[in-house]
Design an enzyme around this catalytic site. Structure first.
Site, PDB file in Angstrom:
ATOM      1  CB  CYS A   1      -0.588   2.516   4.021  1.00 17.61           C
ATOM      2  SG  CYS A   1      -2.152   1.907   3.406  1.00 17.61           S
ATOM      3  CG  ASP A   2       3.233   1.232   4.446  1.00 16.07           C
ATOM      4  OD1 ASP A   2       2.707   1.705   5.473  1.00 16.07           O
ATOM      5  OD2 ASP A   2       3.118   0.039   4.109  1.00 16.07           O
TER       6      ASP A   2
ATOM      7  CB  CYS B   1      -0.930  -0.029   1.214  1.00 19.31           C
ATOM      8  SG  CYS B   1      -1.954   1.442   1.385  1.00 19.31           S
TER       9      CYS B   1
HETATM   10  C1  LIG Z   1       0.236  -4.016   5.847  1.00 24.07           C
HETATM   11  C2  LIG Z   1      -0.929  -3.084   5.639  1.00 24.07           C
HETATM   12  C3  LIG Z   1      -0.842  -1.790   6.128  1.00 24.07           C
HETATM   13  C4  LIG Z   1      -1.914  -0.912   5.959  1.00 24.07           C
HETATM   14  N1  LIG Z   1      -1.808   0.340   6.467  1.00 24.07           N
HETATM   15  C5  LIG Z   1      -2.861   1.179   6.370  1.00 24.07           C
HETATM   16  C6  LIG Z   1      -2.781   2.492   6.941  1.00 24.07           C
HETATM   17  O1  LIG Z   1      -1.770   2.881   7.522  1.00 24.07           O
HETATM   18  N2  LIG Z   1      -3.877   3.288   6.791  1.00 24.07           N
HETATM   19  C7  LIG Z   1      -5.012   2.894   6.142  1.00 24.07           C
HETATM   20  O2  LIG Z   1      -5.984   3.656   6.064  1.00 24.07           O
HETATM   21  N3  LIG Z   1      -5.094   1.677   5.572  1.00 24.07           N
HETATM   22  C8  LIG Z   1      -4.049   0.815   5.670  1.00 24.07           C
HETATM   23  N4  LIG Z   1      -4.127  -0.423   5.088  1.00 24.07           N
HETATM   24  C9  LIG Z   1      -5.338  -0.761   4.346  1.00 24.07           C
HETATM   25  C10 LIG Z   1      -6.463  -1.145   5.338  1.00 24.07           C
HETATM   26  O3  LIG Z   1      -5.981  -2.147   6.199  1.00 24.07           O
HETATM   27  C11 LIG Z   1      -7.697  -1.619   4.587  1.00 24.07           C
HETATM   28  O4  LIG Z   1      -8.107  -0.637   3.669  1.00 24.07           O
HETATM   29  C12 LIG Z   1      -8.846  -1.911   5.567  1.00 24.07           C
HETATM   30  O5  LIG Z   1      -8.432  -2.816   6.554  1.00 24.07           O
HETATM   31  C13 LIG Z   1     -10.053  -2.456   4.828  1.00 24.07           C
HETATM   32  O6  LIG Z   1     -11.031  -2.720   5.773  1.00 24.07           O
HETATM   33  P1  LIG Z   1     -12.184  -3.791   5.493  1.00 24.07           P
HETATM   34  O7  LIG Z   1     -12.977  -3.834   6.740  1.00 24.07           O
HETATM   35  O8  LIG Z   1     -12.865  -3.488   4.228  1.00 24.07           O
HETATM   36  O9  LIG Z   1     -11.442  -5.178   5.255  1.00 24.07           O
HETATM   37  P2  LIG Z   1     -10.307  -5.966   6.055  1.00 24.07           P
HETATM   38  O10 LIG Z   1      -9.599  -5.128   7.031  1.00 24.07           O
HETATM   39  O11 LIG Z   1      -9.537  -6.665   5.002  1.00 24.07           O
HETATM   40  O12 LIG Z   1     -11.138  -7.037   6.871  1.00 24.07           O
HETATM   41  C14 LIG Z   1     -11.757  -8.120   6.239  1.00 24.07           C
HETATM   42  C15 LIG Z   1     -12.342  -9.030   7.281  1.00 24.07           C
HETATM   43  O13 LIG Z   1     -13.135 -10.018   6.635  1.00 24.07           O
HETATM   44  C16 LIG Z   1     -12.874 -11.276   7.235  1.00 24.07           C
HETATM   45  N5  LIG Z   1     -13.254 -12.317   6.254  1.00 24.07           N
HETATM   46  C17 LIG Z   1     -12.752 -12.560   5.032  1.00 24.07           C
HETATM   47  N6  LIG Z   1     -13.387 -13.592   4.460  1.00 24.07           N
HETATM   48  C18 LIG Z   1     -14.331 -14.013   5.332  1.00 24.07           C
HETATM   49  C19 LIG Z   1     -15.307 -15.044   5.334  1.00 24.07           C
HETATM   50  N7  LIG Z   1     -15.495 -15.869   4.300  1.00 24.07           N
HETATM   51  N8  LIG Z   1     -16.102 -15.182   6.441  1.00 24.07           N
HETATM   52  C20 LIG Z   1     -15.970 -14.349   7.504  1.00 24.07           C
HETATM   53  N9  LIG Z   1     -15.068 -13.344   7.540  1.00 24.07           N
HETATM   54  C21 LIG Z   1     -14.255 -13.195   6.488  1.00 24.07           C
HETATM   55  C22 LIG Z   1     -11.415 -11.225   7.620  1.00 24.07           C
HETATM   56  O14 LIG Z   1     -11.128 -12.194   8.616  1.00 24.07           O
HETATM   57  C23 LIG Z   1     -11.322  -9.783   8.120  1.00 24.07           C
HETATM   58  O15 LIG Z   1     -11.717  -9.738   9.471  1.00 24.07           O
HETATM   59  C24 LIG Z   1      -3.078  -1.319   5.250  1.00 24.07           C
HETATM   60  C25 LIG Z   1      -3.158  -2.632   4.742  1.00 24.07           C
HETATM   61  C26 LIG Z   1      -2.108  -3.500   4.941  1.00 24.07           C
HETATM   62  C27 LIG Z   1      -2.198  -4.905   4.392  1.00 24.07           C
END
Ligand SMILES: Cc1cc2nc3c(=O)[nH]c(=O)nc-3n(C[C@H](O)[C@H](O)[C@H](O)COP(=O)(O)OP(=O)(O)OC[C@H]3O[C@@H](n4cnc5c(N)ncnc54)[C@H](O)[C@@H]3O)c2cc1C
Length: 322
Positions: free
Chosen positions: A140-141, A137
């Protein structure tokens, strides 16, 4: 009245799912979060989050997500481990959600908030160096690489946007692509090819990632080995950062039969005039990185905002008699 029927089953426990839960619980709705294999979502993988508003000096990814989970349970919400296997419609305003362990839950509405994982190269050291030079990302970084040399892997719009964005901080950006031309739009291509800080590395793949080995704690990316797939020639690039921009895998296979998705698997939202987070199947809502509405943002705060909208949409939709 069957008290075992949920108002909303929220699938996913990242910022989108947990925010949706906070809103639905506070609206006195019977709500459960199904956390999947990564409780807390992708932010659990990162050390520092600098762009979540409200923290003057940033906060830890794990700390933020643990607080969010505690907020849900303190409000009386239920969080359950386990992956969802399928969602079935039983009748209008009634769905059955089945977990991989066979548990079935009945609910009036479903919120899909399962995120989209960055695609990685799958080579040695890559995983252990995430947050220590390797990133999925740039938004982010990027800031952590001021006056450093970085490389971006990919050839599409995201790779070009990331490379261009990183030139704000880095002194030099290598854009490594396995073909001899970019897949990105003409505008993005021009921007990259005309940027003097970006050097194209054509027909090449990263085959090795190497780290400094002073101590495991202070381990960080040192250099990468790249291989030209036309000449088989190998060379070393010394870089401080390596950014993957080779696409994402939305975790939406389990609803593939039910709702419209794009070619990558993002659930299509934003088409319904009344409910912005409604999918093509009435009563199934989606929020966060797994949706088409958010696929170009992929940021925690955007996912959380989307979770709020999905919760409000589901609440309003459940109330309306049809
Ligand atoms: C290393 C890293 C660093 C990051 N740093 C930042 C930052 O500094 N700032 C920022 O804004 N964003 C950052 N991001 C991006 C940010 O993490 C994502 O945009 C955000 O987490 C997305 O949120 P979400 O709830 O849509 O999905 P996610 O956080 O991906 O959560 C998805 C959830 O769905 C669950 N899931 C998946 N499949 C299933 C299933 N079949 N049944 C039940 N549950 C399921 C998973 O277990 C998880 O709990 C970073 C990402 C990464 C990888």
């Amino acid at each position: 009245m069957n008290n075992n029927i949920y108002d909303t089953v929220i699938i996913g426990s990242g910022p989108a799912g947990l925010t949706a839960a906070i809103y639905n619980i506070r609206a006195d709705m019977k709500t459960i979060v199904l956390a999947g294999n990564q409780p807390g979502g992708q932010l659990m993988m990162t050390t520092t989050v600098d762009n979540w508003p409200g923290y003057a000096n940033g906060t830890g990814g794990v700390k933020l997500m643990m607080e969010m989970q505690a907020q849900v349970t303190n409000l009386g919400g239920e969080i359950r481990q386990g992956n969802v296997k399928s969602v079935r419609a039983l009748e209008p305003k009634s769905f059955s959600v089945t977990l991989e362990d066979g548990t079935e839950l009945q609910t009036k509405a479903v919120i899909v908030a399962t995120g989209a994982k960055a695609k990685w190269l799958g080579i040695e050291k890559e995983n252990e160096l995430i947050g220590k030079g390797v990133s999925g990302c740039a938004t982010c970084d990027g800031m952590f690489f001021r006056d450093k040399v970085v490389a971006v892997v990919g050839g599409g719009d995201t790779a070009c946007e990331d490379a261009d964005f990183l030139t704000k901080f880095a002194t030099k950006v290598y854009l490594i692509h396995r073909r001899d031309s970019l897949r990105a739009s003409v505008v993005e291509q021009k921007r990259v090819l005309n940027n003097p800080k970006i050097e194209m590395v054509w027909n090449s793949e990263v085959v090795e990632i190497n780290s400094t080995v002073e101590s495991q704690k202070s381990e960080s990316l040192k250099d990468i080995k790249i291989k030209n797939n036309k000449t088989n020639e190998e060379s070393i690039l010394t870089v401080d950062g390596l950014f993957m921009a080779i696409g994402h895998n939305p975790a939406t296979e389990f609803v593939a039969e039910m709702v419209e998705r794009d070619e990558e698997g993002h659930v299509v939202t934003g088409k319904n005039q009344e409910y912005g987070t409604m999918t093509s199947y009435e009563g199934i809502f989606a929020a966060g990185d797994c949706t088409t509405m958010n696929k170009n943002y992929k940021q925690a705060i955007a996912a959380a905002g989307d979770g709020c909208k999905a919760a409000l949409d589901a609440e309003k939709w459940i109330k309306i008699e049809r």
